[in-house]
Enzyme design. Structure first.
Site, PDB file in Angstrom:
ATOM      1  NE  ARG A   1       2.001  37.575 -17.153  1.00 42.16           N
ATOM      2  CZ  ARG A   1       2.611  38.810 -17.371  1.00 42.16           C
ATOM      3  NH1 ARG A   1       2.885  39.602 -16.648  1.00 42.16           N
ATOM      4  NH2 ARG A   1       2.904  38.684 -18.927  1.00 42.16           N
TER       5      ARG A   1
ATOM      6  CG  HIS B   1       9.620  30.759 -11.078  1.00 41.48           C
ATOM      7  ND1 HIS B   1       9.262  32.369 -10.608  1.00 41.48           N
ATOM      8  CD2 HIS B   1       9.887  31.315 -12.263  1.00 41.48           C
ATOM      9  CE1 HIS B   1       9.439  33.115 -11.628  1.00 41.48           C
ATOM     10  NE2 HIS B   1       9.697  32.480 -12.690  1.00 41.48           N
TER      11      HIS B   1
ATOM     12  CB  ALA C   1       7.130  41.662  -8.045  1.00 42.19           C
TER      13      ALA C   1
ATOM     14  NE  ARG D   1       9.207  44.732 -10.375  1.00 43.62           N
ATOM     15  CZ  ARG D   1       9.494  45.858 -11.236  1.00 43.62           C
ATOM     16  NH1 ARG D   1       9.783  46.900 -10.765  1.00 43.62           N
ATOM     17  NH2 ARG D   1       9.370  45.832 -12.423  1.00 43.62           N
TER      18      ARG D   1
ATOM     19  CG  ASP E   1       4.076  43.418 -16.970  1.00 45.78           C
ATOM     20  OD1 ASP E   1       3.539  42.288 -17.503  1.00 45.78           O
ATOM     21  OD2 ASP E   1       5.185  43.814 -17.372  1.00 45.78           O
ATOM     22  CG  MET E   2      -1.234  44.833 -10.870  1.00 47.18           C
ATOM     23  SD  MET E   2      -2.351  46.004 -11.730  1.00 47.18           S
ATOM     24  CE  MET E   2      -3.727  45.192 -12.190  1.00 47.18           C
TER      25      MET E   2
ATOM     26  CE  LYS F   1       3.665  32.052  -4.882  1.00 45.88           C
ATOM     27  NZ  LYS F   1       4.612  31.265  -4.409  1.00 45.88           N
TER      28      LYS F   1
END
Ligand SMILES: Cc1cc2nc3c(=O)[nH]c(=O)nc-3n(C[C@H](O)[C@H](O)[C@H](O)COP(=O)(O)OP(=O)(O)OC[C@H]3O[C@@H](n4cnc5c(N)ncnc54)[C@H](O)[C@@H]3O)c2cc1C
Length: 303
Positions: free
Chosen positions: A180, A223, A185, A284, A130-131, A183
């Protein structure tokens, strides 16, 4: 404004204590978090697989304070890959570098990531890094590239709100890295990130158009119906097959859209978080959805 306040509150120990011990907020969190145990996450993953959806399992945790905590997290991830294999789930794993000790020592963290990625590779599976906030972006990109030189079973995430993201994508694609696209978070300053949603969205579409024809298998994580429609439209125009990429969404968010994409023949992966350390993740999610927030803050101020 509300988003910034909420992300700020997520750093307050008093607020954290209130949220994690309050029955109402614990109930709210269950919408986004599959449970506190691996068994609960496996049950949620099985339900998603039965509905034709792929899964990524995330053992919640970030900013581990000791090497022992980071090693414990590594052991949990090794166990997750065992369970996925044993139970024949269509699932991979997502994790955060600060959970694996990035704040303490990069080499130590890299050693843990490598051991998890090698386990993923042994099972022909995949580990997604994950970032996190922009303080970690460069270290994450560099570490992922180094781990990829040992095994291709690792990929990462790029956030369209950062100005630097196109450069990072070109850098990672040169290493054959699966990405991946999301946008973003975290609370970022306008020195590093677009402050306006319309620019974040514009950049998202621009980056999607770089990723999809790159020849590697990427995840389009959103989403947002407009991002999804544009991805579908553009992939069709460029004759990119439906199974050359996947959409990704979070557990408990827009399940209607998740089902519709599966019905339309797209690959859809649900990100399933579980574990005790759900507070920052939950905050988040709330920050993305202001509707729930006023209710929560009102109750906190009254407590
Ligand atoms: C699979 C996956 C993995 C992710 N990994 C990372 C990561 O590694 N690093 C990172 O910084 N971010 C990550 N994110 C979060 C991401 O950056 C966004 O913050 C989040 O997805 C909201 O953006 P959106 O694209 O859905 O668009 P938005 O414009 O924020 O939302 C579009 C619509 O989606 C719905 N929606 C969005 N979020 C929520 C919510 N929480 N609750 C209810 N409805 C909602 C609403 O209907 C909203 O109108 C990930 C997201 C996904 C889906």
């Amino acid at each position: 404004m509300l988003r910034a306040t909420l992300l700020k509150l997520s750093e307050s120990p008093r607020f954290a204590k209130w949220v994690t011990t309050n029955g109402m907020t614990r109930g709210m969190a269950r919408r986004f978090v599959a449970g506190e145990t691996l068994d609960e996450a496996i049950a949620a993953a099985r339900a998603c697989n039965n509905a034709g959806m792929l899964v990524s399992l995330d053992y919640l945790g970030e900013n581990s304070a000791t090497t022992a905590d980071a090693q414990k997290a590594r052991d949990s991830y090794l166990e997750v890959f065992e369970r996925i294999e044993r139970e024949k789930l269509h699932a991979n794993v997502s994790c955060k570098l600060t959970q694996l000790g990035l704040d303490m020592n990069v080499e130590f963290c890299e050693g843990l990531v490598l051991s998890i990625a090698e386990r993923a590779s042994a099972y022909e599976n995949f580990l997604r890094i994950d970032m996190e906030g922009s303080l970690y972006t460069q270290r994450t990109v560099d570490l992922v590239k180094r781990v990829r030189s040992h095994t291709p079973a690792v990929g990462t995430v790029i956030q369209s709100y950062l100005y630097r993201s196109e450069t990072d994508i070109q850098d990672l694609l040169a290493y054959g890295c699966r990405i991946r696209l999301c946008k973003g978070a975290y609370k970022e300053s306008q020195d590093v990130a677009y402050p306006h949603k319309k620019d974040v969205d514009f950049n998202y579409v621009r980056l999607m158009k770089i990723l999809l024809p790159s020849g590697f298998y990427h995840g389009i994580a959103t989403h947002d119906p407009r991002m999804i429609a544009e991805t579908i439209r553009w992939a069709a125009t460029k004759h990119i097959p439906k199974d050359d990429f996947e959409f990704q969404m979070l557990y408990g968010v827009r399940t209607d859209l998740q089902r519709r994409l599966v019905k339309d023949g797209y690959r859809l992966r649900v990100y399933i978080p579980y574990g005790n350390d759900w507070f920052p993740y939950f905050m988040r999610r709330l920050a993305e959805r202001p509707a729930n927030v006023a209710f929560l803050v009102r109750n906190f101020l009254r407590s």
